[in-house]
Motif scaffolding. Sequence first.
Motif, mmCIF file in Angstrom:
data_model
loop_
_atom_site.group_PDB
_atom_site.id
_atom_site.type_symbol
_atom_site.label_atom_id
_atom_site.label_comp_id
_atom_site.label_asym_id
_atom_site.label_seq_id
_atom_site.Cartn_x
_atom_site.Cartn_y
_atom_site.Cartn_z
ATOM 1 N N TYR A 286 36.671 63.166 47.830
ATOM 2 C CA TYR A 286 37.246 63.282 49.175
ATOM 3 C C TYR A 286 37.167 64.732 49.661
ATOM 4 O O TYR A 286 36.807 64.993 50.811
ATOM 5 N N GLY B 278 36.451 71.483 57.263
ATOM 6 C CA GLY B 278 35.719 71.481 56.009
ATOM 7 C C GLY B 278 35.230 72.863 55.616
ATOM 8 O O GLY B 278 35.337 73.270 54.454
ATOM 9 N N ASP C 147 36.307 74.226 62.201
ATOM 10 C CA ASP C 147 35.696 73.312 61.243
ATOM 11 C C ASP C 147 36.574 73.292 59.994
ATOM 12 O O ASP C 147 36.583 74.225 59.199
ATOM 13 N N SER D 215 34.988 66.952 48.737
ATOM 14 C CA SER D 215 33.579 67.187 49.009
ATOM 15 C C SER D 215 33.178 66.624 50.376
ATOM 16 O O SER D 215 32.460 67.274 51.143
ATOM 17 N N GLN D 216 33.651 65.427 50.680
ATOM 18 C CA GLN D 216 33.326 64.803 51.965
ATOM 19 C C GLN D 216 33.916 65.594 53.125
ATOM 20 O O GLN D 216 33.271 65.765 54.168
ATOM 21 N N ARG E 271 31.823 68.711 53.630
ATOM 22 C CA ARG E 271 30.507 68.417 54.211
ATOM 23 C C ARG E 271 30.598 67.898 55.640
ATOM 24 O O ARG E 271 29.584 67.642 56.281
ATOM 25 N N GLY E 272 31.814 67.756 56.153
ATOM 26 C CA GLY E 272 31.978 67.361 57.551
ATOM 27 C C GLY E 272 32.058 65.876 57.806
ATOM 28 O O GLY E 272 32.002 65.446 58.952
ATOM 29 N N LYS E 273 32.173 65.067 56.761
ATOM 30 C CA LYS E 273 32.263 63.628 56.973
ATOM 31 C C LYS E 273 33.561 63.274 57.708
ATOM 32 O O LYS E 273 33.590 62.374 58.524
ATOM 33 N N TYR E 274 34.625 63.997 57.405
ATOM 34 C CA TYR E 274 35.909 63.794 58.068
ATOM 35 C C TYR E 274 36.230 65.048 58.867
ATOM 36 O O TYR E 274 36.604 66.061 58.316
ATOM 37 N N ARG E 275 36.065 64.967 60.178
ATOM 38 C CA ARG E 275 36.301 66.132 61.016
ATOM 39 C C ARG E 275 37.790 66.395 61.194
ATOM 40 O O ARG E 275 38.211 67.519 61.358
#
Length: 64
Positions: A37, A10, A8, A39-40, A43-47
């Motif tokens: 960016y 993030g 992971d 933060s995203q 949080r897993g928005k972009y794997r």
Amino acid sequence: MRKPQLPDVGAFIKEQREQGSLSIRKLAELTGVSNPYISQIERGKYRSPPLPPTKGLWSGKVPP
């Protein structure tokens, strides 16, 4: 056959940032990557975030 599980990204960035006692804003300032960016990503928005925008996060050259 099971696919190997990818780390992971993030969670890794967040863990490293917190170990270095850096806020997201400070990390953004040091790396040139925007704090929203980062933060995203955390949080897993972009794997699998694209490399050019996140180059500073991967360089390992963030000053203490």
